[in-house]
Design a protein around this motif. Structure first.
Motif, short mmCIF file in Angstrom:
data_model
loop_
_atom_site.label_atom_id
_atom_site.label_comp_id
_atom_site.label_asym_id
_atom_site.label_seq_id
_atom_site.Cartn_x
_atom_site.Cartn_y
_atom_site.Cartn_z
N TYR A 27 0.91 -1.43 0.31
CA TYR A 27 -0.20 -0.38 -0.38
C TYR A 27 0.81 0.97 0.17
N MET A 41 -0.20 4.49 -2.19
CA MET A 41 -1.37 4.79 -2.55
C MET A 41 -2.00 5.90 -2.08
N GLY A 42 -3.13 6.38 -3.16
CA GLY A 42 -3.82 7.87 -2.54
C GLY A 42 -4.76 8.00 -1.68
N ALA A 95 -7.49 8.17 -2.01
CA ALA A 95 -9.35 7.57 -2.95
C ALA A 95 -8.98 6.17 -3.01
N LYS A 96 -7.66 5.64 -3.76
CA LYS A 96 -7.46 4.58 -3.95
C LYS A 96 -7.61 3.10 -2.44
N LEU A 97 -6.55 3.83 -1.28
CA LEU A 97 -6.87 3.18 0.16
C LEU A 97 -7.92 2.58 -0.09
N SER A 144 -10.84 2.19 -1.80
CA SER A 144 -11.66 1.77 -3.10
C SER A 144 -10.82 0.09 -2.45
N HIS A 145 -9.37 0.21 -2.31
CA HIS A 145 -8.77 -1.14 -1.10
C HIS A 145 -9.47 -1.77 -0.13
N GLN A 193 -12.93 -3.28 -1.13
CA GLN A 193 -12.73 -4.51 -1.45
C GLN A 193 -12.66 -5.96 0.29
#
Lengths: 289, 455
Positions: free
Chosen positions: B202, B205-206, B208-210, B212-213, B216
Motif C-alpha cells: 500500500y 497509494m492515494g 482514494a485508492k486506499l 477502494s482497497h 474490497q
C-alpha cells in the motif's frame, strides 16, 4: 399545564414511584461502581503484566533498597555532615533554578494573563491566541523542553530553567487570569481618564489589587518547581538531581552520598513548604495582629 | 481607626500620610530592584553570557530541518559498483534491489535527478555532478583517492575537496565521495513512510485508492500494515500512550482510595485520639516531603522499569497530598447532616455514608480529576526516569540524536494527550458536579451586571 381532572396520586403510588426511583439510582450507582472496579482491576493487571518486575515480588522488596541505603549511611554516619556540606552548592543550584524559573515564569504569566483577560486586554481580538499559547505551554511537560535544550545547549542549569519557566508561565498565566477577572475595573478606568498608557494602567491599577493573590500562587508554584528542578537534574540538567543520579550509578559503597542527598532534598522541601505555607496564609488572611 | 486619626492634628496626619507614601514608594521600587538584582545574580551564576559559545548551531540546524523533512540516500559502493537507495539510510527504509524512486534511474550509469537542473550520474568509472551556474564536477574514486576535477576558478566554500574526500552541499542535495563510497542525499519535506513502509503493497497509494482497497475487504490488511510500520512503530507508540495514561489513572485513583480512609484518622472531628491524629498527619507530611523523584528511584529499584512502578510512585506521592486535602475538607463538614442521619437510628457506617460522603464528594471529585490531568504530565516525566510509557520513547528518540522527526511526533502526541486529559477532566467535572457549573454561571452573570453598572 397539569391535567386537573385526574385525582392526585395516592400515597401508595407515591411510595412506589419513590422506591422505583431509589432502586434505579442504586442500580446505576452499582453499575458505575462495577465499571470503575473493573477498570481499576484491568488497569492494574495490564500495568503489572507490562512491568519488568511483578507487583508481588516488588512488594516484598520495597524496603530492601532504603534499608541498604540507610544501613550504609548509618555505618558511615561520621561522614554525613561532610557530604551535606559537599552537596550544598548543588542544592543551591537546584533552588536557584526553581527560583529563577518561577520569577521569569511569573513575569511572563502576568503579561500573558493581562493580555488574555476580557476588559483588560489591549487587543481583545487576540485573547484566544494568548489563551492557546498558555494552554500549549502548560501542556508541555518540562522534561520535553529540557531534553531538547540539553541537546542544543549541553547539560547545565539553563535548559532546566527555561523548561520550567515555560511551563510555569502557562500554569500561572491561567491562574492569574482567573484572579484578574475579579479585579475591579474602576481604578483602570480612572487611570485611563487621566491618560495613562496600558502598561501604567496595569501596573498602577490592576497589579496592586491582585498582587497578594499573584504572590500566593507564585509561592505555591515555587514549591512545585523545586521538585521539578530536582527531577530535571536527574535527566542531566545539573543541581542536586544530577548528583543523586551520579551517586546512585556508583552503586554500593557510595550509598552514604545518596542518603545525604535524600536528606538534603527532604529537608529543603519540608522547610520551603512550611515557610511558603505560612507566607501564603498571611497573604490570604492578612497578618495576625 | 478613623476616630483616632480625627484627634490628630493636621501636621501629624500629613506626616503619617507622607510616611505611608514613602513606604509604598519604597516597596514599589524596591521589589522590582530586588527581582532584577536576583536575576542578575542568576545570570552570572548560570553563566548565561558564556552560553552562546556552547550553543551548538549545527545541532540546532539538524534538529529543525530533520523534524519536518527527511532525506533519501543513494549509495554506491565504489568497490563493486552496486547502488542502493534507502530512506534516511536506514535498513528499514531501504528500497528492494533493482527498485528506486522515480527520480533515480538505475542502470549501468545511474542517473539521479536532484531537480532545478542539478543532476548526478554514477558512471561505471566516473562520478559526475552537474551544478547549474557553476559547472560539471567529476570524480574518479579509486586506489589513489577520489581524483576530483573541479571547474576552473576559486573553489566555493560549499565544496570541500581533499585527496580522499569530496563533499558538495547545495540547496538541492548533498554529494559525498570517498574512496569506497559515493553517496547522494536528496531532501524532502514531510515525515517519510509515516503510514506504510516500502515493503507494504500500500506504499505510495492515494487515499482514494486506499479506500477502494479497503472497501474490497482489505481494510484489515491495510490497518495491519499501518499498525506494524517498522519505521514509526504505531503499535508501540499507542501502547506507550496507553501506559502513560494508565499510570496517571491507577496512581491518582489508587491514591484517592488509600487516602480517603486515612484522612478520617487525621481530622479533629472524627478522630478523638490526638496521638493517632498526629501520627497520620506526620505520615502524610512524610509522603509529600519525600519528593516524587525519590519515590520513583526507590520504587524502580524494587519493581523494575514499567508502568506499574510509575503508577505506584504517583500513588505514594499523591496519597500524602490527598490525605491533607481530604482531611481539611472533612474538618469543614457540616455536623447537622450527620446528626440528622443519626436521628434516624443509622449505624456509624451509614452515618458516614449518608452524612459525610455526600458533603465532601464535590471536593473529592474535583481534586481527583484535577490531579488526573496534572499526573498525565507527571507520568510522562516519571516514565522517562523509570522507563515506561511515552516518556521512555521520547528519551530514547532524543538519545539517538538523529530521529528528530520521531521526537517531534512524540512531542505533538504528548501535548495532544495532555490537552485531551485537560479537556476530559474538565468535562467530567462539569458533568459530575452540577453545582460548579451553576456557580460559574452566577459569577459570570454578576460580572456582566457589574460591567453594566460601570460608568
Amino acid at each position: 399545564m397539569p391535567d386537573l381532572n385526574t385525582s392526585p396520586p395516592s400515597l401508595t403510588e407515591i411510595r412506589g414511584d419513590y422506591i422505583a426511583l431509589t432502586q434505579r439510582k442504586r442500580v446505576y450507582g452499582g453499575i458505575l461502581l462495577a465499571i470503575f472496579v473493573a477498570l481499576m482491576a484491568a488497569g492494574f493487571r495490564t500495568a503489572d503484566a507490562r512491568n519488568a518486575g511483578s507487583f508481588r515480588d516488588g512488594f516484598n522488596n520495597v524496603f530492601d533498597y532504603p534499608a541498604e541505603v540507610l544501613g550504609e549511611a548509618l555505618e558511615k554516619s561520621a561522614q554525613l555532615p561532610g557530604h551535606l556540606v559537599h552537596f550544598f552548592p548543588a542544592l543551591v543550584e537546584t533552588l536557584n533554578i526553581a527560583a529563577a524559573s518561577t520569577l521569569i515564569g511569573a513575569i511572563a504569566g502576568i503579561i500573558l494573563s493581562l493580555l488574555s483577560t476580557r476588559g483588560l486586554a489591549p487587543w481583545p481580538a487576540l485573547i484566544p491566541v494568548f489563551r492557546r499559547i498558555m494552554d500549549i505551554s502548560r501542556a508541555i511537560p518540562e522534561i520535553v523542553i529540557a531534553l531538547v535544550l540539553i541537546f542544543l545547549l549541553g547539560g547545565g542549569p539553563v535548559p532546566a530553567m527555561i523548561a520550567i519557566a515555560i511551563h510555569t508561565a502557562g500554569a500561572l498565566g491561567k491562574l492569574f487570569s482567573e484572579v484578574n477577572e475579579n479585579a475591579s475595573l474602576k481604578p483602570v478606568d480612572g487611570l485611563e481618564s487621566v491618560g495613562a498608557s496600558w502598561a501604567q494602567r496595569m501596573y498602577l491599577g490592576v497589579i496592586p489589587q491582585v498582587g497578594p493573590n499573584y504572590v500566593s500562587y507564585a509561592l505555591l508554584r515555587f514549591e512545585i518547581n523545586i521538585r521539578a528542578s530536582a527531577i530535571l537534574g536527574f535527566v542531566g540538567a545539573g543541581g542536586i538531581g544530577y548528583e543523586l543520579r551520579n551517586s546512585m550509578s556508583w552503586g554500593q559503597g557510595r550509598y552514604d552520598e545518596a542518603a545525604a542527598i535524600f536528606l538534603l532534598l527532604f529537608i529543603t522541601i519540608v522547610v520551603v513548604d512550611q515557610l511558603s505555607g505560612q507566607l501564603r496564609d498571611r497573604m490570604t488572611h492578612g497578618a495576625k495582629a | 481607626m478613623t476616630t483616632i486619626s480625627t484627634e490628630l492634628g493636621l501636621a501629624d496626619r500629613k506626616h503619617a500620610t507622607s510616611q505611608l507614601f514613602q513606604k509604598k514608594k519604597l516597596i514599589n521600587f524596591g521589589l522590582p530592584v530586588i527581582v532584577l538584582l536576583y536575576l542578575a545574580y542568576v545570570f552570572v551564576a548560570f553563566d548565561i553570557s558564556g552560553l552562546w559559545d556552547k550553543v551548538s548551531v549545527k545541532n540546532a540546524r539538524t534538529l529543525v530541518s530533520d523534524s519536518y523533512s527527511y532525506k533519501t540516500h543513494v549509495t554506491r559502493d565504489n568497490r563493486d559498483a552496486s547502488v542502493s537507495v534507502a530512506i534516511e539510510g536506514e535498513r528499514k527504509g531501504r528500497y528492494p534491489d533493482g527498485e528506486a524512486p522515480a527520480w533515480v534511474s538505475l542502470g549501468e550509469t545511474t542517473s539521479i535527478d536532484l531537480e532545478n537542473g542539478h543532476h548526478v550520474w554514477f558512471g561505471p568509472e566516473v562520478i559526475e555532478y552537474d551544478i547549474p551556474g557553476y559547472g560539471l564536477v567529476t570524480a574518479k574514486p579509486g586506489r589513489t583517492g577520489v581524483n576530483a576535477t573541479l571547474p576552473d576558478g576559486p573553489v566555493p566554500n560549499w565544496i570541500n575537496a581533499s585527496k580522499n574526500r569530496l563533499a558538495i552541499t547545495t540547496d538541492a542535495g548533498r554529494l559525498t565521495v570517498t574512496r569506497n563510497r559515493t553517496e547522494v542525499f536528496r531532501y524532502f519535506t514531510g515525515w517519510e513512510l509515516f503510514f506504510f513502509t516500502l515493503d507494504s503493497p500500500y506504499h505510495g497509494m492515494g487515499p482514494a485508492k486506499l479506500l477502494s482497497h479497503a472497501v474490497q475487504g482489505e481494510a484489515g490488511a491495510i490497518f495491519n500494515d499501518f499498525w506494524t510500520n517498522k519505521m514509526w512503530r504505531h503499535q508501540d507508540v499507542a501502547w506507550a500512550i496507553l501506559e502513560t495514561l494508565l499510570m496517571a489513572f491507577l496512581g491518582t485513583l489508587g491514591a484517592g482510595i488509600v487516602a480517603l480512609p486515612l484522612a478520617f484518622l487525621a481530622t479533629r472531628n472524627f478522630m478523638r485520639m490526638s496521638s493517632v491524629r498526629f501520627v497520620v498527619r506526620r505520615f502524610f507530611d512524610f509522603l509529600r516531603g519525600v519528593d516524587s523523584l525519590i519515590w520513583t528511584v526507590v520504587l524502580s529499584r524494587a519493581f523494575g522499569p514499567g508502568p506499574l512502578t510509575g503508577a505506584l510512585a504517583i500513588l505514594v506521592t499523591d496519597t500524602g497530598t490527598f490525605g491533607k486535602i481530604f482531611s481539611e475538607a472533612l474538618e469543614n463538614v457540616d455536623e447537622k447532616q450527620i446528626e440528622g442521619v443519626q436521628s434516624t437510628g443509622a449505624s456509624p457506617l451509614l452515618q458516614y455514608r449518608f452524612g459525610v460522603i455526600p458533603q465532601i464528594t464535590p471536593v473529592l471529585l474535583s481534586q481527583l480529576l484535577y490531579f488526573l490531568e496534572s499526573n498525565t504530565r507527571s507520568a510522562t516525566i516519571i516514565g522517562a526516569i523509570t522507563g515506561g510509557g511515552i516518556g521512555l520513547l521520547l528519551t530514547q528518540a532524543i538519545i539517538t540524536q538523529k530521529d528528530w522527526e520521531e521526537v517531534a511526533y512524540y512531542i505533538v502526541l504528548i501535548i495532544l494527550m495532555v490537552m485531551f486529559m485537560d479537556w476530559f477532566s474538565g468535562w467530567l467535572r462539569r458533568k459530575l458536579i452540577k453545582g460548579e457549573e451553576k456557580k460559574t454561571k452566577i459569577k459570570k452573570s454578576n460580572a456582566a451586571k457589574n460591567a453594566f453598572l460601570l460608568p
